[in-house]
Structures are given as C-alpha cells and as structure tokens.
Design an enzyme around this catalytic site. Structure first.
Site, PDB file in Angstrom:
ATOM      1  N   MET A 166      49.765  31.397  39.816  1.00  0.00           N
ATOM      2  CA  MET A 166      50.679  30.849  40.824  1.00  0.00           C
ATOM      3  C   MET A 166      50.523  29.325  40.856  1.00  0.00           C
ATOM      4  O   MET A 166      50.844  28.680  41.858  1.00  0.00           O
ATOM      5  CB  MET A 166      50.385  31.464  42.197  1.00  0.00           C
ATOM      6  CG  MET A 166      50.618  32.980  42.188  1.00  0.00           C
ATOM      7  SD  MET A 166      51.068  33.663  43.772  1.00  0.00           S
ATOM      8  CE  MET A 166      49.616  33.316  44.727  1.00  0.00           C
ATOM      9  N   HIS A 196      41.208  28.843  36.135  1.00  0.00           N
ATOM     10  CA  HIS A 196      42.357  29.092  35.245  1.00  0.00           C
ATOM     11  C   HIS A 196      42.070  28.582  33.831  1.00  0.00           C
ATOM     12  O   HIS A 196      42.481  29.200  32.847  1.00  0.00           O
ATOM     13  CB  HIS A 196      43.614  28.412  35.790  1.00  0.00           C
ATOM     14  CG  HIS A 196      44.059  28.925  37.125  1.00  0.00           C
ATOM     15  ND1 HIS A 196      43.894  28.205  38.291  1.00  0.00           N
ATOM     16  CD2 HIS A 196      44.646  30.100  37.484  1.00  0.00           C
ATOM     17  CE1 HIS A 196      44.376  28.900  39.303  1.00  0.00           C
ATOM     18  NE2 HIS A 196      44.828  30.050  38.849  1.00  0.00           N
ATOM     19  N   GLY A 219      41.659  37.102  36.238  1.00  0.00           N
ATOM     20  CA  GLY A 219      40.295  36.843  36.689  1.00  0.00           C
ATOM     21  C   GLY A 219      39.723  38.026  37.462  1.00  0.00           C
ATOM     22  O   GLY A 219      40.438  38.729  38.181  1.00  0.00           O
ATOM     23  N   LYS A 239      37.858  37.636  39.914  1.00  0.00           N
ATOM     24  CA  LYS A 239      37.707  37.244  41.316  1.00  0.00           C
ATOM     25  C   LYS A 239      38.618  38.100  42.198  1.00  0.00           C
ATOM     26  O   LYS A 239      38.236  38.530  43.273  1.00  0.00           O
ATOM     27  CB  LYS A 239      38.021  35.765  41.508  1.00  0.00           C
ATOM     28  CG  LYS A 239      37.440  35.252  42.798  1.00  0.00           C
ATOM     29  CD  LYS A 239      38.179  34.086  43.338  1.00  0.00           C
ATOM     30  CE  LYS A 239      38.550  34.293  44.757  1.00  0.00           C
ATOM     31  NZ  LYS A 239      39.971  34.298  44.974  1.00  0.00           N
ATOM     32  N   ASP A 240      39.835  38.348  41.718  1.00  0.00           N
ATOM     33  CA  ASP A 240      40.751  39.255  42.416  1.00  0.00           C
ATOM     34  C   ASP A 240      40.551  40.645  41.808  1.00  0.00           C
ATOM     35  O   ASP A 240      41.396  41.150  41.065  1.00  0.00           O
ATOM     36  CB  ASP A 240      42.186  38.761  42.261  1.00  0.00           C
ATOM     37  CG  ASP A 240      42.388  37.417  42.931  1.00  0.00           C
ATOM     38  OD1 ASP A 240      42.222  37.330  44.155  1.00  0.00           O
ATOM     39  OD2 ASP A 240      42.668  36.437  42.220  1.00  0.00           O
ATOM     40  N   GLN A 250      43.098  43.440  42.474  1.00  0.00           N
ATOM     41  CA  GLN A 250      44.326  43.142  41.721  1.00  0.00           C
ATOM     42  C   GLN A 250      44.149  43.530  40.249  1.00  0.00           C
ATOM     43  O   GLN A 250      45.009  44.197  39.657  1.00  0.00           O
ATOM     44  CB  GLN A 250      44.634  41.644  41.858  1.00  0.00           C
ATOM     45  CG  GLN A 250      45.673  41.128  40.885  1.00  0.00           C
ATOM     46  CD  GLN A 250      46.040  39.679  41.145  1.00  0.00           C
ATOM     47  OE1 GLN A 250      46.733  39.384  42.097  1.00  0.00           O
ATOM     48  NE2 GLN A 250      45.606  38.755  40.298  1.00  0.00           N
TER      49      GLN A 250
HETATM   50  O1  PAF Z   1      46.402  36.108  40.881  1.00  0.00           O
HETATM   51  C1  PAF Z   1      47.487  35.489  40.985  1.00  0.00           C
HETATM   52  O2  PAF Z   1      47.540  34.266  40.823  1.00  0.00           O
HETATM   53  C2  PAF Z   1      48.759  36.276  41.308  1.00  0.00           C
HETATM   54  O3  PAF Z   1      48.517  37.333  42.150  1.00  0.00           O
HETATM   55  C3  PAF Z   1      49.515  36.726  40.043  1.00  0.00           C
HETATM   56  C4  PAF Z   1      48.706  37.729  39.230  1.00  0.00           C
HETATM   57  C5  PAF Z   1      49.872  35.536  39.180  1.00  0.00           C
HETATM   58  C6  PAF Z   1      50.824  37.429  40.453  1.00  0.00           C
HETATM   59  O4  PAF Z   1      51.648  36.574  41.174  1.00  0.00           O
END
Ligand code: PAF
Length: 296
Positions: free
Chosen positions: A44, A51, A162, A164-165, A168
C-alpha cells in the site's frame, strides 16, 4: 499474437510506472512469453526497510522481473479506520523501487481497480472473523479481494508478503491454494528496529514516548518464547505480564495458535500473536514458538 513491448511499457534499464490494469496485464504477458518469471510484491506504498526486504526476496528467484503494486485499498479499511491519513507518496516510493531494481511499479487509482464498484468479493471464512477480523469486520474480505485481483492482473509466478501480517499471509496462502491460483506465495520474516519493534507504516504515527512503549509488544513475544519449553500457559502468562508492566499499552488480544492459526497444540510449533493500541495507533506483531520439548 503478443504485441512487442515499447520502452514506455518496460525498460530493463529502470523502473516503469503503470496505472492502467489492462496495460500491466499486456506487459507482463509479453514478459512471460519472452521467458521471464514475474514476482509480485503487493504493497500500500509508504515503503520502508520491511518492503525493501520483500523486494530483495523477490529478486532471489532466477530470471525475474519484480512488479511492486502500490494501492491503498479502500475495501480493507473500516469506517473508523485511517484510510484518509494513510501515508501516500508515490514519488519517494518509486525512488525506493528504482534503488531496489524493481522493473514495474503498478499504481492504479481506486477507479482503475473498481471501475464498476466492488460487489463481487472473496470471503475469508471463519478465520477472517477472528484475531484482527474480530475488531476489523470485513478487513480480510477487502484484502483477499484486492489480492485476488492483483494476482489476476499481474499473473505472477511468485507473490511475496511479510510475516508481520501473519493472519493476512495465512489467509492468502489458503486462498491461493483453494482457488487454484497458479503461483507460489512466499512469506518473509519480519524486519525489526534495533530494539525489536516490528517495522510498520503505522510506526510514524507514534510520538517519542509511544515509540518507547511500543517495544513492549515484541518484548512480550520474546519473553513468552523464552519460556516455551514450559508449555502454553507459561508462554501466555509471561507475555501478558510483560505487557501489563508497561503503562500505555491497551491490549486487544494476545493469543497462541497453531501455525495455520487453528487451535494451539500443547506441544510443538505454534504462533504467538499480539495486537494493542498505543495512543491512537493500533499495532500488531507475532512470533514462532516451539511449545514443550518439541520432540514429538
Ligand atoms: O499488507 C498490505 O500492505 C496490504 O494488506 C496488501 C496485501 C497490499 C493488500 O492491500
């Protein structure tokens, strides 16, 4: 027949920025036809050292063009969340991508991504309502929907996220497997500051005192992991005591789960996850722990 690529489509000498999904699809298709692998790093924006590590991991694969998507996805923000204050600076993000030898930055607008609205979506199932999903209803529907769209637009061989999430990452792994996306999802360990704080775009919202307080999250994970041989209760008690000793931590959850985020085992591999508010900033972190003596 695939149309030959122009310099405005892709230049091996530098980073090319695209906004139009159809054009990116055409460009990556031509690159694949020319024998290149495509590695996607969805972001994002507000790129930081975390990153950079994802991008470097994407370069590890042979013969790869790295595509970084930069899109602040409105679908994954709740009505009271920080969509408007989410940091946006495409120019400095592109500079970082250039330094990291990214081939293509895909930076669509919300209109480019959702030209006819967003009525169809990907549902994360029950896990999407737990942990982060319990305080952020609909968040993972938004994440999975945009990630599925990015997979379809870019058609990567690898997609890098990552740890970290962690929730997700787990849900994306599951979606890719269950919906038969022909790609590998790669998880990359969390990048941390010198004192253990996990890097996050949200850290910039912490003032100096809150920044000190925020270290308690990673400190609690380390303290919990330290007593993991004594079993799940000791891990949770120790981590909770570490957090409770620091004023200014508003704990949301501290949970021990299996690596796939099912119920935690008594022994063996597990994941310790924490979420807390420091001031108005919500932070998350997690760590692997080996429960019991781990030898079964
Ligand atoms: O982790 C993120 O930055 C966001 O959730 C992602 C995976 C880019 C989806 O918008």
């Amino acid at each position: 027949m695939t149309k030959p690529l122009s310099k405005a489509d892709y230049s091996p000498a530098g980073v090319t920025v695209h906004h139009d999904p159809a054009r990116v699809t055409r460009v990556v298709r031509a690159l694949r036809a020319a024998g290149r692998n495509i590695a996607l790093v969805p972001t994002m924006g507000a790129l930081h050292a975390g990153h950079r590590k994802l991008i470097r991991e994407a370069h590890v694969m042979q013969n790869t063009v790295v595509v970084v998507s930069i899109f602040v996805n409105p679908l994954q923000f709740g009505p009271n969340e920080d969509l408007d204050r989410y940091p946006r600076n495409l120019e400095s993000d592109v500079d970082i991508c250039r330094e990291e030898r990214v081939g293509i930055v895909f930076a669509p607008s919300a209109e480019d991504m959702y030209p006819s609205g967003a009525t169809a979506s990907v549902s994360p199932g029950v896990l999407g309502t737990e942990l982060e999903g319990a305080t952020r209803p609909g968040h993972f529907d938004g994440v999975l929907t945009v990630v599925a769209k990015l997979f379809n637009i870019v058609g990567p061989t690898y997609a890098v996220f990552g740890e970290k999430d962690y929730q997700q990452l787990t849900l994306i792994h599951r979606m890719a497997r269950e919906l038969n996306f022909p790609l590998d999802v790669v998880g990359v360990p969390t990048v941390r500051e010198y004192d253990g704080l996990a890097l996050s775009s949200r850290n910039r919202f912490l003032d100096a005192e809150q920044r000190q307080t925020a270290v308690a999250l990673s400190a609690a994970l380390v303290a919990g992991a330290h007593v993991s041989a004594q079993g799940p209760e000791a891990v949770l008690r120790t981590a909770r005591d570490t957090l409770a000793a620091v004023p200014g931590i508003d704990l949301d959850y501290l949970e021990l789960r299996a690596p796939d985020l099912g119920p935690a085992p008594e022994k063996g591999d597990a994941r310790l996850l924490v979420a807390a508010r420091v001031g108005t900033t919500r932070l998350i972190d997690n760590a692997a722990v080996l429960l019991g003596d781990g030898d079964d």
